[in-house]
Design an enzyme around this catalytic site. Structure first.
Site: not given
Ligand code: XMP
Length: 512
Positions: A170, A368, A229
């Protein structure tokens, strides 16, 4: 000419798929995650410039193992297969995969074999994170082995001609220290991407897109909550269409101290936005009188919020669209999650079913931290951009039991003191959420030689990636001491302070 280079990450159910997306975007290349069984026509229409096949927990030969349309290999774009993705590629293209003699989990030493673009600049012997049972034992025609380990003959493989690559390990996790270099080799050297995707570009392209959607006359409404947001989504749409955006800010009476003024100062005065502020505190309190059950409280607040929002929106005349601050993790979650309902979350400004408005979700493909960068790019104050997440029902679910104006006022004061001290200690950004809770208890104390029977304040401070799981944050004792003495000294109705040391699970972040 195409302006955005795009990678599509096909999700085969790996636990690190989102992390791959994060890494690709850190390298300034735009990417989207798609389900592995997306129809060929749809994938082709989305015009990817490269594909990454994610990891996954299945065994390629297992019945029902996730497989993709084999025509994906004919799209003439580079493909990087990671772990399960590599095994699938091997099997699809004529190689052989077998159950490994020994399963490999954790850090492993690998050795580069020969010269190749994907591992260019990587140390001859390097550490990588493995997590697999199966392994490729014969590479498909056209491929060569480019790295191996003690246990795995084929730890990486390459077909430079077709630009197909496979990694058994990975590269996206931090335990593969040179993983970023490997991914950047894939994007820069193999795909020859210029890596120009930045938040500045995002603001430009997304304002152009919103302008296109709304044409010269259409109007749009946004529920502003003061959270990051909705704030960033509103600022973006405002940049695109100015006054044709109307924001509705419903004050349900359960906001943090000074929150309403801060939001209005920023948006109405600072940005000159068209904002309707509705003082609905009384209406909410009336509906909550005598109600103590957390779920019932949430439903009452959520439903009434939508009613107030609709009532105001109806007064606005012809509106075509609603702006929502949906983020990428929500999109991914809602596509896959089948989790049980623990709490009925409602997002402030949620889409009422019968409003028949189009949706504008300008942050739908952002994480975010990217949203925060966009906020700064748009000139939003740090105070708003870095604000901690806040539940839609606000302090209504932090005053436990029945909500009364007195209790809300006590909690607002306590919360403000806590936030002020945390900020003064320079810890605010390190913590995912820190706030006060007012439990439905009173206890005996003594203040100035007098018996008191007063409220307790709980402090909750957690670290988290996405709110799904969380750890309690170890605040320094001296800071806790300062907060404690300020709370009991400055708020007459408080005589006790406690600190919540539970992680999620088994607790949740909010108390209700
Ligand atoms: P829990 O308490 O479920 O919270 O561990 C996880 C995260 O979600 C936030 N939260 C909400 N956000 N509407 C929201 O928009 C809600 O009703 C709501 N309830 C909880 C919570 O603050 C935490 O960040």
């Amino acid at each position: 000419m195409k302006t955005t280079e795009k990678v599509v990450i096909l999700d085969f159910g790996g636990q690190y798929t989102q992390l791959i997306a994060r890494r690709v975007r850190e390298l300034k290349v735009y990417c989207e995650i798609m389900h592995y069984n997306i129809p060929y026509e749809e994938l082709r229409a989305s015009a990817p410039d490269a594909l990454i096949f994610s990891g996954g927990s299945a065994s390629v030969y297992a019945p029902g193992a996730p497989r993709c349309d084999p025509r994906f290999y004919d799209l003439q774009v580079p493909i990087l297969g990671i772990c399960y993705g590599m095994q699938l590629m091997a099997v699809d293209l004529g190689g052989v995969v077998r159950e490994g003699l020994r399963q490999e989990y954790g850090k492993t030493n690998l050795f580069v074999q020969g010269k190749n673009e994907l591992l260019a600049g990587v140390d001859q012997e390097f550490t990588a994170w493995m997590s697999h049972g199966d392994q490729v034992i014969t590479v498909p025609p056209g491929f060569t082995v480019i790295a191996g380990s003690g246990n795995t003959t084929v730890a990486a493989m390459a077909d430079p001609k077709r630009k197909f690559f496979g990694l058994q390990f990975h590269p996206e996790v931090i335990h593969t220290p040179q993983g970023k270099l490997i991914l950047s080799n894939f994007l820069e050297r193999i795909c020859t991407f210029s890596g120009k995707w930045t938040m500045e570009n995002f603001v430009d392209s997304s304002t152009a897109e919103i302008k296109g959607m709304l044409g010269p006359h259409k109007r749009v409404v946004c529920g502003l909550s003061g959270g990051v947001d909705s704030a960033v989504a509103a600022a973006l749409v405002h940049r695109a269409v100015g006054d044709r955006l109307v924001c509705i800010f419903v004050d349900h009476g359960f906001l943090r101290k000074g929150e309403k003024d801060a939001v209005l100062a920023t948006f109405a005065r600072g940005f000159n936005m068209n904002i309707i502020a509705v003082d609905a505190g009384e209406e909410f309190l009336t509906r909550l009188r005598g109600v103590t059950d957390p779920e019932v409280k949430r439903k009452i607040i959520g439903n009434h919020f939508i009613r107030v929002f609709e009532r105001e929106a109806e007064k606005l005349g012809e509106i075509s669209y609603l702006v929502q601050g949906t983020l990428y993790p929500d999109v991914i979650e809602s596509g896959t999650a089948t989790a049980a309902v623990i709490k009925s979350h409602h997002n402030v400004g949620g889409l009422p079913e019968d409003m028949r408005l189009g949706l504008i979700e300008p942050l739908k493909y952002l994480f975010k931290d990217e949203v925060r960068q966009v906020g700064l790019e748009l000139g939003l104050p740090e105070e708003i951009v870095w604000r901690h997440p806040f539940p839609g029902p606000g302090l209504g679910v932090r005053v436990l039991g029945e909500v009364t104006p007195e209790k809300v006022a006590i909690l607002q004061e306590a919360d403000a003191i806590i936030i002020e001290e945390i900020k003064a200690a320079g810890l605010y950004r390190e913590i995912w959420q820190v706030f006060a809770v007012l439990p439905d208890i009173r206890s005996v104390g003594v203040k100035g030689d007098r018996r008191t029977y007063a409220h307790t304040i709980v402090l909750r401070a957690v670290t988290s990636q996405d709110g799904m799981t969380a750890d309690w944050y170890p605040l320094p004792y001296d800071l806790l001491g300062r907060i404690s003495s300020r709370l009991v000294n400055e708020i007459p109705q408080v005589n006790r302070f406690v600190y919540d040391l539970t992680s999620k699970p088994p607790a949740t972040i909010e108390w209700e």
